[in-house]
Design an enzyme around this catalytic site. Structure first.
Site, mmCIF file in Angstrom:
data_model
loop_
_atom_site.group_PDB
_atom_site.id
_atom_site.type_symbol
_atom_site.label_atom_id
_atom_site.label_comp_id
_atom_site.label_asym_id
_atom_site.label_seq_id
_atom_site.Cartn_x
_atom_site.Cartn_y
_atom_site.Cartn_z
ATOM 1 N N SER A 35 30.415 50.330 42.769
ATOM 2 C CA SER A 35 30.822 51.919 42.920
ATOM 3 C C SER A 35 30.746 51.639 41.043
ATOM 4 O O SER A 35 31.526 52.351 40.576
ATOM 5 C CB SER A 35 32.440 50.703 43.331
ATOM 6 O OG SER A 35 33.130 49.883 42.585
ATOM 7 N N LYS A 100 37.001 49.006 37.877
ATOM 8 C CA LYS A 100 37.464 50.308 37.703
ATOM 9 C C LYS A 100 36.893 50.704 36.135
ATOM 10 O O LYS A 100 37.946 50.059 35.101
ATOM 11 C CB LYS A 100 38.326 51.114 38.401
ATOM 12 C CG LYS A 100 38.280 50.728 39.456
ATOM 13 C CD LYS A 100 37.215 50.850 40.196
ATOM 14 C CE LYS A 100 37.427 50.645 42.646
ATOM 15 N NZ LYS A 100 36.225 51.152 42.446
#
Length: 241
Positions: A35, A100
């Protein structure tokens, strides 16, 4: 007898230093998913500074925060994440530790239109650099082609992102306003990230759920095959994220 006492003291000291190191200063985490490509690859080990923003029960190692402080959801903090920071957090929606990039801070209005990130009404600058084809760690199809862009968040650093297409289900989102005490997060691999845009993702993340700021990759166990016409990433070790 004396040797046994000295051994106990020695190992107690080692344990105390390790606990202080992983509780107060730094910790290491393994990257299990794609990701955050191309910034981070599966197999990378990252160093996270826990002191960067302050402390909460999620900063304690071995899940001790849940045992010692079950009713405290606050944070002893002296700084807040900035746009562009790569952070490690305890997901508020699942029992998962995530990594993230901060794309929205309190008060920001965030939206995505046709794959383009828009913050406070201004489209974020991105410049396409090249097309890349790489072999996925786990996934179908085995080989994917992406567009590699350099993106510059307002007031943040220039960083790389991947886009397979600007017609992905998460490429139209919002607008939403980031509430006080929260941040909005996205993965750098925009079409392959369950982040604040996604149903079932972490949503707006409370500051208290932040574990720390990812600083660098000291080493990696990533071993991509050198295949003709396939991208094999290098050059991440000991560089700032």
């Amino acid at each position: 007898m004396r040797e046994g006492i000295e051994a106990v003291r020695f190992f107690s000291g080692v344990i105390a230093i390790w606990f202080a190191w992983t509780s107060i200063a730094f910790a290491t985490y393994y990257i299990p998913t794609e990701s955050m490509q191309p910034t981070l690859e599966v197999g990378d080990r990252i160093i996270v500074s826990k002191w960067a923003y302050g402390y909460s029960r999620h900063s304690l190692p071995l899940g001790l925060g849940d045992v010692l402080l079950p009713d405290w959801d606050g944070r002893i903090g002296w700084a807040e994440p900035q746009r562009g920071d790569v952070i490690v957090l305890q997901s508020p929606s699942a029992d998962l530790v995530l990594i993230k990039r901060v794309t929205g801070v309190p008060g920001d209005v965030v939206e995505v239109r046709d794959g383009r990130l828009v913050i406070n009404g201004d489209m974020v600058v991105r410049e396409q650099s090249e097309m890349r084809t790489y072999r996925q760690h786990n996934g179908i199809p085995a080989v994917v082609e992406v567009m590699a862009f350099e993106e510059e968040l307002p007031g943040g650093p220039v960083h790389w992102i991947y886009e397979r297409t600007d017609r992905h289900p998460l490429d139209d989102f919002g607008p939403v306003r980031v509430p006080d005490g929260h941040v909005f997060l996205m993965g750098d691999n925009r079409g392959n990230s369950i982040d604040s845009r996604a149903q079932g993702g972490p949503g707006f993340v409370p500051m208290a759920n932040i574990i720390g700021r990812a600083e660098t990759v000291p080493f990696t166990l990533e071993r991509c095959q050198r295949e003709s016409d396939l991208h094999c990433p290098t050059g991440r070790v000991w560089r700032p994220l």
